[in-house]
Scaffold this motif. Structure first.
Motif, PDB file in Angstrom:
ATOM      1  N   CYS A  18     -26.922 -25.109  -5.492  1.00  0.00           N
ATOM      2  CA  CYS A  18     -27.071 -24.681  -4.096  1.00  0.00           C
ATOM      3  C   CYS A  18     -28.285 -25.295  -3.412  1.00  0.00           C
ATOM      4  O   CYS A  18     -28.237 -25.624  -2.224  1.00  0.00           O
ATOM      5  CB  CYS A  18     -27.138 -23.160  -4.027  1.00  0.00           C
ATOM      6  SG  CYS A  18     -25.602 -22.349  -4.516  1.00  0.00           S
ATOM      7  N   ALA A  80     -24.154 -19.273  -0.006  1.00  0.00           N
ATOM      8  CA  ALA A  80     -23.805 -20.587  -0.548  1.00  0.00           C
ATOM      9  C   ALA A  80     -22.663 -21.206   0.252  1.00  0.00           C
ATOM     10  O   ALA A  80     -22.685 -22.401   0.586  1.00  0.00           O
ATOM     11  CB  ALA A  80     -23.432 -20.475  -2.019  1.00  0.00           C
ATOM     12  N   LEU A  81     -21.652 -20.409   0.573  1.00  0.00           N
ATOM     13  CA  LEU A  81     -20.518 -20.904   1.367  1.00  0.00           C
ATOM     14  C   LEU A  81     -20.970 -21.349   2.754  1.00  0.00           C
ATOM     15  O   LEU A  81     -20.582 -22.432   3.231  1.00  0.00           O
ATOM     16  CB  LEU A  81     -19.459 -19.815   1.494  1.00  0.00           C
ATOM     17  CG  LEU A  81     -18.745 -19.346   0.226  1.00  0.00           C
ATOM     18  CD1 LEU A  81     -17.668 -18.325   0.581  1.00  0.00           C
ATOM     19  CD2 LEU A  81     -18.114 -20.524  -0.515  1.00  0.00           C
ATOM     20  N   ALA A  84     -23.227 -24.515   2.718  1.00  0.00           N
ATOM     21  CA  ALA A  84     -22.407 -25.702   2.473  1.00  0.00           C
ATOM     22  C   ALA A  84     -21.662 -26.122   3.741  1.00  0.00           C
ATOM     23  O   ALA A  84     -21.537 -27.325   4.039  1.00  0.00           O
ATOM     24  CB  ALA A  84     -21.414 -25.435   1.339  1.00  0.00           C
ATOM     25  N   SER A 168     -22.332 -30.290  -0.967  1.00  0.00           N
ATOM     26  CA  SER A 168     -21.639 -29.116  -0.437  1.00  0.00           C
ATOM     27  C   SER A 168     -20.676 -28.536  -1.473  1.00  0.00           C
ATOM     28  O   SER A 168     -20.593 -27.307  -1.639  1.00  0.00           O
ATOM     29  CB  SER A 168     -20.866 -29.475   0.836  1.00  0.00           C
ATOM     30  OG  SER A 168     -21.741 -29.910   1.857  1.00  0.00           O
ATOM     31  N   ILE A 172     -20.878 -24.693  -3.324  1.00  0.00           N
ATOM     32  CA  ILE A 172     -19.807 -23.694  -3.320  1.00  0.00           C
ATOM     33  C   ILE A 172     -19.508 -23.235  -4.742  1.00  0.00           C
ATOM     34  O   ILE A 172     -19.352 -22.029  -5.016  1.00  0.00           O
ATOM     35  CB  ILE A 172     -18.544 -24.258  -2.653  1.00  0.00           C
ATOM     36  CG1 ILE A 172     -18.808 -24.496  -1.154  1.00  0.00           C
ATOM     37  CG2 ILE A 172     -17.355 -23.328  -2.845  1.00  0.00           C
ATOM     38  CD1 ILE A 172     -17.716 -25.281  -0.456  1.00  0.00           C
ATOM     39  N   GLY A 175     -22.206 -20.811  -5.932  1.00  0.00           N
ATOM     40  CA  GLY A 175     -22.035 -19.466  -5.384  1.00  0.00           C
ATOM     41  C   GLY A 175     -20.932 -18.699  -6.081  1.00  0.00           C
ATOM     42  O   GLY A 175     -21.068 -17.504  -6.369  1.00  0.00           O
ATOM     43  N   VAL A 176     -19.826 -19.382  -6.379  1.00  0.00           N
ATOM     44  CA  VAL A 176     -18.700 -18.743  -7.074  1.00  0.00           C
ATOM     45  C   VAL A 176     -19.112 -18.293  -8.472  1.00  0.00           C
ATOM     46  O   VAL A 176     -18.767 -17.186  -8.916  1.00  0.00           O
ATOM     47  CB  VAL A 176     -17.495 -19.714  -7.145  1.00  0.00           C
ATOM     48  CG1 VAL A 176     -16.411 -19.154  -8.059  1.00  0.00           C
ATOM     49  CG2 VAL A 176     -16.933 -19.963  -5.746  1.00  0.00           C
TER      50      VAL A 176
END
Length: 388
Positions: A18, A80-81, A84, A168, A172, A175-176
């Motif tokens: 991230c 995070a989403l 990105a 980016s 993501i 974050g997941v």
């Protein structure tokens, strides 16, 4: 309490992924300059807009006590989403100055839900050995910060958009990973109400105040050092006719700081975070003062010296965060870390803009002298007797 062994590795991977967004714009600065038509001042614009976004985000997060009232893992994932998405908004053929600034501001704003939140999650899992855990975590941040320079130096497809896509995408994924595999920690103490005067109360705690001011001195130096390392390399190459890849060397110099964070974490486990923070700040302050002399050295010695400086400038960061987290009440750890980050990054904007101005007015080999102001003031407060 026994820790789940997968927690720290996932946090390290996610923090790396991230925070790769942080310098994504700087790593492709030449292409962004072409898109916007901006000149040398773009260095300060691109990074300062991220820093300003981060400051605004941390202010909002701290005031609303987001990290202490809601699940840190979910906050990390959402931010995070969104970070990105802001980074990907630079993926365009034509870019105005304001589009650039808003995109980088948005990235910085949502990074406020990643960097300090990641440290908050670590503090919720590691009541003991936090200095070592944060050494790995901040080391991952440093490596993530340098990663875009590696992508740029490798010249993948000779296309700057590749840097934006890769950073980016991995953000993501990071974050997941956190939202799926890192639940709330066993030492988390949830706050249920917003405490308007929480920040004032925290700075009344002597150990918290001392660690915070030391951190502010560190932040005056660190991001300006990182941002202007490419300029230092370019200046040295111009003066000496040396030939090397500036993006790859910038990656290596910043990334070595990640190694020093990890090593400092192990040593702090034995001698304490305060000593590591103090001596790292002292060494980096000395490098600020002797920086003009580095440009007179042979290429190998110049690069070794600059690398050691980068390691010293970074090694104290996780230990200051450990001191800050341990000095704050359990229900305010997240708010304390976020608030101190806010002030620290505000200070970094001032030093970045100062060096941007000075680079246009004086010999670039002299501008790093002014970074010594931060370590000097930090050391003064760090020497005051406060029990650790």
């Amino acid at each position: 309490m026994k820790h789940k062994p997968h927690i720290l590795p996932i946090l390290i991977l996610a923090q790396f992924a991230c925070t790769s967004l942080w310098f994504a714009g700087n790593a492709i600065i030449d292409d962004i300059a072409l898109k916007t038509g901006l000149g040398p001042e773009i260095i300060g614009y691109v990074l300062s807009s991220v820093q300003f976004g981060f400051i605004t985000g941390t202010l909002v997060f701290a005031f609303l006590m987001i990290a202490d009232r809601f699940s840190p893992s979910k906050i990390f994932f959402i931010c995070a989403l969104l970070a990105a998405a802001c980074n990907l908004s630079l993926f365009t053929e034509v870019l105005s100055k304001w589009q650039l600034l808003f995109a980088r501001f948005g990235t910085g704003f949502f990074l406020a839900g990643i960097y300090p939140i990641g440290m908050k999650i670590a503090a919720d899992y590691y009541e003991n050995g936090l200095g070592k855990a944060l050494g790995f975590l901040v080391g991952a941040l440093v490596l993530g910060t340098s990663f875009p320079y590696l992508l740029s130096g490798l010249e993948l497809n000779s296309n700057s958009d590749t840097v934006l896509i890769i950073t980016s995408a991995i953000a993501i994924i990071g974050g997941v990973l956190v939202v799926l595999f890192v639940p709330n920690g066993p030492f988390r103490k949830k706050s249920t109400n917003i405490k308007i005067k929480a920040g004032i109360a925290l700075f009344k705690i002597p150990k918290f105040r001392q660690a915070a001011i030391g951190y502010f001195g560190h932040m005056w130096e660190l991001y300006a050092f990182w941002a202007f390392t490419p300029l230092a390399l370019h200046t040295y190459a111009s003066v000496t006719n040396a030939t090397f890849s500036i993006p790859l060397l910038t990656f290596a110099i910043i990334a070595l700081g990640g190694l020093s964070c990890v090593l400092g974490g192990y040593v702090a486990d034995k001698i304490g975070s305060h000593k590591i923070a103090y001596y790292a700040l002292l060494v980096s302050g000395v490098f600020c003062i002797i920086s003009p002399l580095l440009f007179k050295l042979p290429a190998l010695l110049f690069l070794i010296g600059w690398s050691f400086w980068g390691m010293a400038a970074t090694a104290d960061s996780p230990q200051f965060s450990s001191l800050i987290a341990n000095a704050a009440p359990p229900e305010l750890k997240g708010t304390g870390l976020t608030l101190v980050n806010c002030f620290g990054f505000a200070i970094s904007i001032i030093s970045i803009q100062l060096l941007t101005l000075l680079a246009e007015q004086i010999n670039p080999t002299l501008i790093f002298l002014f970074l010594s102001i931060g370590p000097l003031l930090g050391l003064i407060f760090m020497t005051k007797k406060t029990a650790y």
